[in-house]
Every structure is written in structure tokens, then in C-alpha cells.
Design an enzyme around this catalytic site. Structure first.
Site, PDB file in Angstrom:
ATOM      1  N   LYS A   1      36.405  43.130  42.026  1.00  0.00           N
ATOM      2  CA  LYS A   1      36.109  41.701  41.861  1.00  0.00           C
ATOM      3  C   LYS A   1      37.364  40.874  42.080  1.00  0.00           C
ATOM      4  O   LYS A   1      38.503  41.341  41.942  1.00  0.00           O
ATOM      5  CB  LYS A   1      35.512  41.425  40.471  1.00  0.00           C
ATOM      6  CG  LYS A   1      36.466  41.668  39.284  1.00  0.00           C
ATOM      7  CD  LYS A   1      37.419  40.543  38.959  1.00  0.00           C
ATOM      8  CE  LYS A   1      38.384  40.927  37.847  1.00  0.00           C
ATOM      9  NZ  LYS A   1      39.500  39.964  37.681  1.00  0.00           N
TER      10      LYS A   1
ATOM     11  N   PRO B   1      42.812  49.803  43.818  1.00  0.00           N
ATOM     12  CA  PRO B   1      44.113  50.100  43.205  1.00  0.00           C
ATOM     13  C   PRO B   1      44.097  49.828  41.708  1.00  0.00           C
ATOM     14  O   PRO B   1      43.451  48.888  41.236  1.00  0.00           O
ATOM     15  CB  PRO B   1      45.084  49.177  43.941  1.00  0.00           C
ATOM     16  CG  PRO B   1      44.228  48.100  44.530  1.00  0.00           C
ATOM     17  CD  PRO B   1      42.915  48.723  44.823  1.00  0.00           C
TER      18      PRO B   1
ATOM     19  N   ALA C   1      45.503  48.856  37.926  1.00  0.00           N
ATOM     20  CA  ALA C   1      46.370  47.820  37.329  1.00  0.00           C
ATOM     21  C   ALA C   1      46.686  46.712  38.325  1.00  0.00           C
ATOM     22  O   ALA C   1      47.823  46.288  38.479  1.00  0.00           O
ATOM     23  CB  ALA C   1      47.658  48.449  36.812  1.00  0.00           C
ATOM     24  N   ALA C   2      45.623  46.238  38.998  1.00  0.00           N
ATOM     25  CA  ALA C   2      45.815  45.260  40.067  1.00  0.00           C
ATOM     26  C   ALA C   2      45.100  43.943  39.818  1.00  0.00           C
ATOM     27  O   ALA C   2      45.159  43.042  40.650  1.00  0.00           O
ATOM     28  CB  ALA C   2      45.334  45.857  41.396  1.00  0.00           C
TER      29      ALA C   2
ATOM     30  N   GLY D   1      39.083  47.520  38.510  1.00  0.00           N
ATOM     31  CA  GLY D   1      38.721  48.873  38.925  1.00  0.00           C
ATOM     32  C   GLY D   1      38.172  49.717  37.789  1.00  0.00           C
ATOM     33  O   GLY D   1      37.147  50.383  37.933  1.00  0.00           O
TER      34      GLY D   1
ATOM     35  N   SER E   1      34.793  48.291  36.545  1.00  0.00           N
ATOM     36  CA  SER E   1      33.747  48.569  37.515  1.00  0.00           C
ATOM     37  C   SER E   1      33.289  50.022  37.433  1.00  0.00           C
ATOM     38  O   SER E   1      32.090  50.320  37.543  1.00  0.00           O
ATOM     39  CB  SER E   1      34.246  48.243  38.924  1.00  0.00           C
ATOM     40  OG  SER E   1      33.196  48.329  39.858  1.00  0.00           O
TER      41      SER E   1
ATOM     42  N   ASP F   1      35.186  42.409  31.165  1.00  0.00           N
ATOM     43  CA  ASP F   1      34.786  42.351  32.570  1.00  0.00           C
ATOM     44  C   ASP F   1      33.583  43.238  32.881  1.00  0.00           C
ATOM     45  O   ASP F   1      32.968  43.091  33.950  1.00  0.00           O
ATOM     46  CB  ASP F   1      35.946  42.785  33.480  1.00  0.00           C
ATOM     47  CG  ASP F   1      36.917  41.656  33.783  1.00  0.00           C
ATOM     48  OD1 ASP F   1      36.539  40.483  33.631  1.00  0.00           O
ATOM     49  OD2 ASP F   1      38.065  41.956  34.173  1.00  0.00           O
TER      50      ASP F   1
END
Length: 293
Positions: free
Chosen positions: A11, A99, A101-102, A106, A109, A141
Site C-alpha cells: 500500500k 521490501p 521496514a519500508a 508488507g 498485508s 493497517d
């Protein structure tokens, strides 16, 4: 059914505003969320014996990712089995493409995809709302990652309003090598009458009007200011993306990933190639907006 394959979509925050800090330590937010086609793939296999195993799908998957009970997919499976008295267990193999810690959700999700997959494997017939209530226990999230698409997120991120799909863009994602602590960012966020806030209303109006230029001009993230104190290269990355033709640029989430919005795939790839060719201490990715409908 004993096996199922689930995509777990990344996202972006097209707008991220923080309104206040709540007494419980959480922050009240207002965010315009957008799914990306970039995704992890989860391979869930039902097992006769109870228990949860989470493994990397390929040896080259990010070695920094924990594959034990710290993994959010593991935690999602554990919560599912605690909530629903089903027989058996699960093995989850994750092909990581988002990736870590971006600021791209991630882990959240993967948790959302795990809940969806287990709901199908064990025929628990949970509604989306029931899965979202469960997912909220894992992270703010996760409910959005179950919904997908274009949405307004409020509260701590769990109050979701689905929106018409946003005008389509290709995205070049640039992740600096510098890591950023989400806890640090929120602790150092200054909220005062003089704080500049993103124009979320303009971004929402742009989505409704399907106005691509207006949406690109309305991007905003209140967390960029504290992130810049840890990762000043964010400012240069944004400037370079603009010089390469991006319609709009922004840091997503609490960072450090910066994205540039492009109208064509060719322009998006050209920007990614520029960062590779000029030996930036970054990793670049190209993707595009995803609409689940």
C-alpha cells in the site's frame, strides 16, 4: 481444499495526516490509502497436526525477516486458531517481494492474506468485517489490507471508507538504505496550531473527480518532517524524482520509502534505472496502482 495461494498487496499513503495523540498512546489519523500491484505471495497448506510453521518460499528471501512467532503471518494464524476452534494447523510459505521496514505495509498485508486464506481453508465463513475486527488486534493497517483499493482511513486507521478507484499511476519506489523507527517518528512529531497538515480534502476531491494532476499536487505526509531528521536523503530523492518527470512525490507511511507517480510505465522504469546507474545507496522498484474490482 487443503492448499491455497494468496496475494498480499503493498500500500501507499497518498495523504497521511495525524490529528492528535490519544490518551492510550495511539494517534488519530486521516489517511488516503492506495493498493499497489506489488505483492508478496503466500502459499498456505492445511496440516492434520495442530501448529503453525512459517517459512521463506525461496532461499533468497530477505534474511532480516523473522520466520518465527515474531512474523505477522504467524501471529495472524495464531490469533485465528485461538478464535475459531478448528482442527489442524497450517504451513505458510511466503515469497517476499515487498521490501521490509519500508512503509509499504508488507507485514500487515501478509497478516491480512493469512486471515483470508485460513478463512477459506477452514470454511469458517467469516465476513470481511469479522476478519477486519480480528486483524485490528494485529495492527492498525491490517483492516485496510483486507479491504484493498482506494480508501479513506480514520480513527487509528481502522475506520475505513471505500472510495472510487483513484486515477491510475505507475510508481517508482525508492527505498533509502537508512532505516527509520516508526516509534521515533511518532515520538518526534510536533503537533501544534502552527503545524502544516496535508490537504486531504483536496486529494479526496481529486479521486472523486478522477483528476490526475490534482491528485498528484495534493500528496502530503505529516511524518516527513521528523523522518528527514533521520534520513535527510529523502529530500534529494524527491527532488530527483521530480526532475525525472514525476507528477508527484511523497514519502509513504513512516518511511523511509519515497515514491514518484508517473503517467507511463516507460517513464517510471527510466526513473528507477537512473537511481541504479548513479550508485545511490537505495533500492528501486516499479509498480502501479491496483484496483481489486
Amino acid at each position: 481444499m487443503n492448499n491455497i495461494t494468496m496475494p498480499a498487496y503493498a500500500k501507499l499513503n497518498l495523504c497521511l495526516d495525524v490529528l492528535n495523540r490519544r490518551p492510550d498512546g495511539y494517534h488519530t489519523v486521516r489517511m488516503l490509502m492506495q493498493s499497489l500491484k506489488m505483492h508478496d505471495t503466500l502459499y498456505l497448506s492445511r496440516t492434520e497436526d495442530s501448529g503453525i510453521t512459517v517459512i521463506p518460499y525461496a532461499p533468497e528471501n530477505d534474511p532480516s525477516i523473522p520466520w518465527d512467532e515474531r512474523n505477522l503471518a504467524y501471529q495472524a494464524a495464531n490469533l485465528f486458531f485461538q478464535t475459531y476452534p478448528v482442527k489442524g494447523g497450517v504451513q505458510i510459505a511466503i515469497d517476499k517481494q515487498i521490501p521490509a521496514a519500508a512503509g509499504l505495509a508488507g507485514g500487515s498485508s501478509d497478516a491480512a492474506a493469512t486471515l483470508k486464506g485460513l478463512n477459506a481453508l477452514f470454511n469458517t465463513n467469516c465476513s470481511l468485517e469479522e476478519l477486519q475486527q480480528l486483524g485490528l488486534k494485529l495492527g492498525a493497517d491490517v483492516p485496510y489490507c483486507l479491504l484493498l483499493g482506494t480508501a479513506l482511513a480514520e480513527g487509528i486507521g481502522e475506520q475505513l471508507t471505500p472510495l472510487p478507484k483513484a486515477p491510475h499511476f505507475y510508481c517508482t519506489l525508492i527505498k533509502p538504505s537508512t532505516g527509520i523507527s516508526t516509534k521515533y517518528i511518532y515520538e518526534h512529531l510536533e503537533l501544534s496550531p502552527d503545524t502544516s497538515h496535508p490537504d486531504t480534502e483536496a486529494a479526496l476531491a481529486a479521486v472523486t473527480a478522477q483528476d490526475r494532476q490534482m491528485l498528484a499536487a495534493s500528496l502530503g505526509n505529516i511524518l516527513e518532517a521528523p523522518a528527514l531528521t533521520l534520513c535527510p536523503e529523502i529530500k534529494k530523492i524527491k527532488a530527483d524524482l521530480i526532475s525525472l518527470g514525476a507528477s508527484g512525490v511523497l514519502m509513504t507511511g513512516s518511511g523511509p520509502t519515497v515514491f514518484g507517480l508517473f503517467e507511463t510505465k516507460e517513464a517510471s522504469f527510466h526513473a528507477a534505472e537512473y537511481f541504479c546507474a548513479h550508485n545511490y545507496p537505495t533500492t528501486s522498484f516499479v509498480t502501479e496502482f491496483y484496483d481489486p474490482s
